[in-house]
Design an enzyme around this catalytic site. Structure first.
Site, PDB file in Angstrom:
ATOM      1  N   GLU A 191       0.943  -1.156   0.040  1.00 24.32           N
ATOM      2  CA  GLU A 191       0.019   0.073   0.101  1.00 24.32           C
ATOM      3  C   GLU A 191       0.872   1.163  -0.040  1.00 24.32           C
ATOM      4  O   GLU A 191       2.011   1.158   0.218  1.00 24.32           O
ATOM      5  CB  GLU A 191      -0.864  -0.094   1.115  1.00 24.32           C
ATOM      6  N   HIS A 233      -9.650   9.938   2.761  1.00 24.55           N
ATOM      7  CA  HIS A 233      -9.001   8.751   1.903  1.00 24.55           C
ATOM      8  C   HIS A 233      -9.264   9.396   0.500  1.00 24.55           C
ATOM      9  O   HIS A 233     -10.474   9.916   0.271  1.00 24.55           O
ATOM     10  CB  HIS A 233     -10.040   7.668   2.190  1.00 24.55           C
ATOM     11  N   ARG A 236      -1.182   9.638   0.910  1.00 23.42           N
ATOM     12  CA  ARG A 236      -2.682   9.596   0.785  1.00 23.42           C
ATOM     13  C   ARG A 236      -3.058  11.022   0.683  1.00 23.42           C
ATOM     14  O   ARG A 236      -3.962  11.359  -0.061  1.00 23.42           O
ATOM     15  CB  ARG A 236      -3.106   8.908   2.126  1.00 23.42           C
ATOM     16  N   HIS A 242     -11.795  10.011   6.405  1.00 20.31           N
ATOM     17  CA  HIS A 242     -11.678   8.740   6.935  1.00 20.31           C
ATOM     18  C   HIS A 242     -10.878   8.252   8.208  1.00 20.31           C
ATOM     19  O   HIS A 242     -11.365   7.465   8.741  1.00 20.31           O
ATOM     20  CB  HIS A 242     -10.646   8.196   5.699  1.00 20.31           C
ATOM     21  N   ARG A 281      -1.347   9.442   8.632  1.00 21.20           N
ATOM     22  CA  ARG A 281      -1.347   8.171   9.241  1.00 21.20           C
ATOM     23  C   ARG A 281      -0.892   7.391   7.799  1.00 21.20           C
ATOM     24  O   ARG A 281      -1.379   7.280   6.601  1.00 21.20           O
ATOM     25  CB  ARG A 281      -2.470   7.502   9.646  1.00 21.20           C
TER      26      ARG A 281
END
Ligand code: SIN
Length: 504
Positions: free
Chosen positions: A116, A232, A278, A337, A372
């Site tokens: 990821e 997100h 992200r 998110h 995060r």
């Protein structure tokens, strides 16, 4: 006058992965778990798609996981806490697997590891592609229900905290069976989740509106980094509230982001393209949409016909919106998110107030910093939830003295809707002083008419601290302050509901 009951043990509020991990670990004591929704509902954990990041493969090391966590957090991660997470993460995954969580395995029986964004190597343990949250929670709930020391009470909605004169938090006020009930205990562990329900576009259950955060703040607990809210990039834009997620693992598998001209646009924004951090991907999608070009996740080549077995939750969500991702690109939108900010804790979940613990998304352990790292939330919930449960179980029993009641008012639905729209517009992916001041004006007017509501206290924490942070860092992007200052956390406490001290 509310009814008062005493529970001779620890009270856990919230039944996501963090709360149930704490409950299960507190074997030395009786534990009462209070949850508004039935088990596995109303918590983000069960909705998690990505998985659990942990250095489980031979080529990986906890030190590398910690390093990626620190890098993703844009200067604000506590390296000691990140190291702890990375060291204890593999054991947490194995423990959950031991309880029956059906993690995907390699042919040799090892944990299969996926890639990821912002991970330097494949490191995410998944369950049937996008079923990690459900798989892990089903196993944990089963274990909790058969643990002799844990009692679960659902239909109990948190409305307040009970605080002794010395500051210790020795009980909660919950709404259950249509009335307010005070329950005192030896310690309170807040596991109340994030603040997605404060945003108009969110991937989390709508009931998560920051009530635990708000109550801890009103009780005088130190709050850290509330301005850092993660968006997100790829929620599925099919008009649902909350919006379903299209897991980042799809981009890990090679799915591309395209606009309505078919242009693959991420390379224009970042060298890592679809696997950029992200926040970068969320801003790129926001920019494409704002420019009228739209944004779509094209998984036709990368996943194609395997979609139903490889990503069943995403597939079902797409079909429910009339999209077949095997043959059509998925329309995507950034959505609230995860809240990196929260109630400041130490390595065992203890807050700045005696006998009050916080775990999971409502806590600020220092692991996430300004951003995060993907799939670090479930592992953080399991690691620090377990640590908190063990520690709380070892507290010396106390006798309950006079208790002061800190109570929240509910916010009426139409008002909440107005707040949610304002939060997404003014405290969203892009922020500036004008929007944040407009938002704070609205919050002030709502406070004047509705008094202390959890949603308003939490929204003010986000907006006040977003306004004060005059820089862009991680998930907090100020259009009027695109540069960076020296990295510093925001640490604040409230007194009588007003910000008493602020140190950034
Ligand atoms: C995802 O599956 O993309 C979400 C994982 C996470 O938020 O860590």
């Amino acid at each position: 006058m509310a009814e008062r009951r005493h529970f001779d043990g620890i009270i856990v509020v919230g039944a996501g992965l963090a709360g149930l991990s704490a409950a299960l670990a507190a074997t030395e004591r009786k534990v009462l778990v209070l949850t508004g929704a039935p088990l596995t509902q109303g918590c983000s954990s069960a909705w998690a798609q990505g998985g659990m990041a942990a250095a489980l493969s031979p080529g990986d090391l906890p030190a590398l996981h910690a390093q990626d966590t620190v890098l993703a957090g844009a200067g604000l991660v506590d390296p000691v806490m990140a190291a702890l997470l990375a060291e204890e993460g593999p054991e947490a995954v194995r423990r959950l697997a031991g309880l029956g969580a059906p993690f995907d395995r390699t042919e040799d029986g090892d944990f299969a590891q996926s890639l990821e964004a912002a991970h330097s190597r494949p490191r995410v343990a998944r369950v049937k592609g996008d079923q990690a949250g459900r798989g892990v929670m089903n196993a944990l709930v089963k274990a909790v229900l058969s643990a002799g020391h844990v009692e679960v009470r659902s239909g109990a909605v948190l409305r307040g905290l009970l605080q002794a004169v010395c500051g210790a938090v020795c009980g909660v006020v919950v709404q259950m069976d249509g009335r307010l009930v005070e329950i005192t205990g030896q310690a309170v562990i807040l596991a109340t989740g994030g603040i997605g329900g404060l945003y108009g576009v969110t991937t989390t259950p709508a009931e998560l509106q920051g009530d635990g955060l708000a109550l801890a703040a009103l009780a005088g607990a130190q709050i850290g980094d509330p301005e850092f809210v993660q968006f997100h990039p790829t929620a599925i834009d099919i008009g649902r509230d909350p919006v379903p997620l299209a897991t980042e693992a799809l981009r890990g598998e090679g799915a591309k982001l395209v606009n309505n001209t078919g242009e693959v646009f991420m390379t224009a924004y970042h060298a890592e393209a679809e696997l950029a951090p992200r926040d970068v991907v969320a801003r790129a999608i926001h920019a494409e949409r704002a420019a009228g070009r739209g944004a779509f996740l094209d998984a036709r080549a990368a996943v194609g016909d395997h979609f139903p077995e490889a990503f069943p939750a995403v597939f079902a969500a797409c079909l429910s919106g009339g999209i077949d991702p095997r043959i059509q690109p998925i329309p995507v939108v950034p959505a609230c998110h995860y809240h990196m900010g929260g109630i400041v804790t130490d390595a065992v979940g203890a807050t700045s107030l005696p006998r009050l613990f916080a775990v999971g998304e409502c806590a600020s352990t220092g692991v996430h910093g300004a951003n995060r790292l993907a799939s670090n939330s479930l592992v953080e919930a399991a690691v620090f939830g377990t640590r908190a449960g063990r520690d709380a179980a070892n507290l010396t029993p106390t006798s309950i003295t006079a208790l002061h009641r800190i109570l929240l008012n509910p916010l009426p639905s139409p008002t909440l809707l107005e707040l949610r729209q304002a939060m997404s517009r003014d405290a969203g992916v892009l922020r500036d002083a004008e929007g944040l001041l407009r938002l704070l004006g609205l919050i002030g007017r709502l406070e004047a008419s509705h008094g202390p509501c959890g949603a308003l206290v939490a929204a003010r924490l986000v907006a006040d601290c977003a306004l004060a942070r005059q820089e862009s860092r991680g998930s907090h992007f100020r259009q009027d302050y695109p540069g960076q200052m020296e990295p510093a956390r925001t640490l604040i406490t409230l007194k009588d509901g007003v910000m008493e001290s602020r140190a950034a």
